[in-house]
Scaffold this active site. Sequence first.
Site, PDB file in Angstrom:
ATOM      1  N   HIS A 197       0.817  -1.209   0.000  1.00  0.00           N
ATOM      2  CA  HIS A 197       0.000   0.000   0.000  1.00  0.00           C
ATOM      3  C   HIS A 197       0.851   1.258   0.000  1.00  0.00           C
ATOM      4  CE1 HIS A 197       0.576   1.053   4.320  1.00  0.00           C
ATOM      5  NE2 HIS A 197       0.648  -0.250   4.506  1.00  0.00           N
ATOM      6  N   CYS A 216       2.653  -5.364   6.772  1.00  0.00           N
ATOM      7  CA  CYS A 216       2.358  -5.012   5.382  1.00  0.00           C
ATOM      8  C   CYS A 216       3.529  -4.251   4.764  1.00  0.00           C
ATOM      9  CB  CYS A 216       1.087  -4.181   5.300  1.00  0.00           C
ATOM     10  SG  CYS A 216      -0.414  -5.140   5.626  1.00  0.00           S
TER      11      CYS A 216
END
Length: 269
Positions: A197, A216
């Site tokens: 992301h 992440c």
Amino acid sequence: MTPIPSHERRFLIAGAAILAVGAGAYGFASYYPALGPIVGTIAPQLYVDAVAGAQIPLQGRYVLVDAASARLYMIENGRVQDTMRVIVGKPATPTPELKSVLNYETLNPYWHVPADLTQTLVAARVLKDGPSYLTEHGYEVVAAFSPDAPVLPADSVDWKAVAAGTARIFVRQRPGPANSLGHFKFDLPNGDGIYLHDTPKKELFAQDARNLSHGCVRLEDAQRLARWLLGKDPPAASVPEENILLPRPVPITISYLDQRSQTQLAALQ
């Protein structure tokens, strides 16, 4: 012209990279104008070639994330096309090794706040600062993490119970400049909650040690990756959580550079 055998081509690539090391940063800019040096003074292709077990396909597009060096590589037909810094998991929450595929990219994503952060961060701040904390940071309480889930009033929540861990709620952060996922999200179908992301905190990419996330992978330039995957500029998002299908699935591997590869690279520096 007589074709050059593959092993000789690799030798020539390695030789060119070593010569570039001696020439310094200027030489790298000449050979790799879009990339420059990646790990110390190792050229991008030589670095990727040294990653043992990466199993880079010789045909098609492929994304490789080396969590050990916190870098992402965009590869096509076995050759590095572009690269960028990434931020990976902290030692306590490391980014896992995995193989998956990218099927679409999400524009203007919601951030679904993990349960542990809802308890330790959001609930604690609401108890301290009041419900205005939610509004100021773009948070909202929802009945579930689903597109049609209704938004619940903050005063309907027992925030003390949430902070104590005896009650569970769902909190998401609305799309916008301050959203923790930025403007782009790239889901992994079998990623077990791990995805790539964007992020508004671009200053963190200047750090040498970039193991800072909860697992992440944060991208230095998510729009550049989105453009490469689509083959064109991504469209302007008109709604939250807008999924844009890629022209074709792109395989992705997240791995760690092993000790053998580290030794090979050290010998070349």
